[in-house]
Design a protein around this motif. Structure first.
Motif, PDB file in Angstrom:
ATOM      1  N   PRO A 105     -13.902 -54.532   4.069  1.00 43.25           N
ATOM      2  CA  PRO A 105     -15.195 -54.990   4.578  1.00 43.25           C
ATOM      3  C   PRO A 105     -15.932 -55.809   3.513  1.00 43.25           C
ATOM      4  O   PRO A 105     -15.846 -55.520   2.318  1.00 43.25           O
ATOM      5  N   LYS A 106     -16.624 -56.823   3.993  1.00 50.37           N
ATOM      6  CA  LYS A 106     -17.416 -57.631   3.062  1.00 50.37           C
ATOM      7  C   LYS A 106     -18.603 -56.805   2.593  1.00 50.37           C
ATOM      8  O   LYS A 106     -19.248 -56.102   3.371  1.00 50.37           O
ATOM      9  N   ARG A 107     -18.883 -56.894   1.315  1.00 51.51           N
ATOM     10  CA  ARG A 107     -19.962 -56.120   0.745  1.00 51.51           C
ATOM     11  C   ARG A 107     -21.299 -56.687   1.187  1.00 51.51           C
ATOM     12  O   ARG A 107     -21.535 -57.891   1.134  1.00 51.51           O
ATOM     13  N   ARG A 108     -22.161 -55.806   1.630  1.00 56.42           N
ATOM     14  CA  ARG A 108     -23.497 -56.232   2.043  1.00 56.42           C
ATOM     15  C   ARG A 108     -24.453 -56.074   0.877  1.00 56.42           C
ATOM     16  O   ARG A 108     -24.383 -55.112   0.130  1.00 56.42           O
ATOM     17  N   TRP A 109     -25.330 -57.024   0.788  1.00 58.45           N
ATOM     18  CA  TRP A 109     -26.357 -56.936  -0.239  1.00 58.45           C
ATOM     19  C   TRP A 109     -27.439 -56.000   0.236  1.00 58.45           C
ATOM     20  O   TRP A 109     -27.844 -56.028   1.385  1.00 58.45           O
ATOM     21  N   SER A 110     -27.883 -55.157  -0.626  1.00 57.79           N
ATOM     22  CA  SER A 110     -28.986 -54.271  -0.263  1.00 57.79           C
ATOM     23  C   SER A 110     -30.044 -54.331  -1.331  1.00 57.79           C
ATOM     24  O   SER A 110     -29.752 -54.513  -2.506  1.00 57.79           O
TER      25      SER A 110
END
Length: 112
Positions: A105-110
């Motif tokens: 999965p593509k890493r989501r920015w948080s």
């Protein structure tokens, strides 16, 4: 090519019964060995590990069987019987392709 014994059983999902492949056994020795293994399976397979089943074996073709397993039990002071069905088939594997690897999965920015 490889010969297999395939086992399907009835599964209830969303109130509907359907057949589902629950096991496949590769058999060395060709078609005759696979048929012999399937015949043995029709007579010995124990659903859920229990050996307390009645059994009827129906040969539907030279390489296919329907097996009805029945079991008696007591419920609410009455004897009841439940049944389960198996479909056992001898099949030759004609083609196989491995599933491609899953993509990470593509890493989501948080923020945080």
């Amino acid at each position: 090519m490889s010969w297999y014994v395939l086992m399907e059983t009835t599964v209830t999902a969303s109130g509907d019964d359907r057949w589902e492949l629950v096991d496949k056994v590769a058999v060395d020795g060709g078609k005759e060995a696979a048929v012999a293994r399937a015949v043995e399976t029709t007579r010995t397979y124990a659903a859920g590990g229990s050996t307390e089943y009645g059994r009827q074996v129906f040969r539907t073709s030279p390489t296919s069987w329907i097996v009805e397993l029945s079991r008696s039990y007591w419920d609410d002071g009455r004897e009841r019987t439940s049944t389960r069905h198996l479909h056992i088939t001898v099949a030759e594997l004609e083609f196989a392709q491995e599933a491609p690897p899953a993509e990470r999965p593509k890493r989501r920015w948080s923020r945080g």
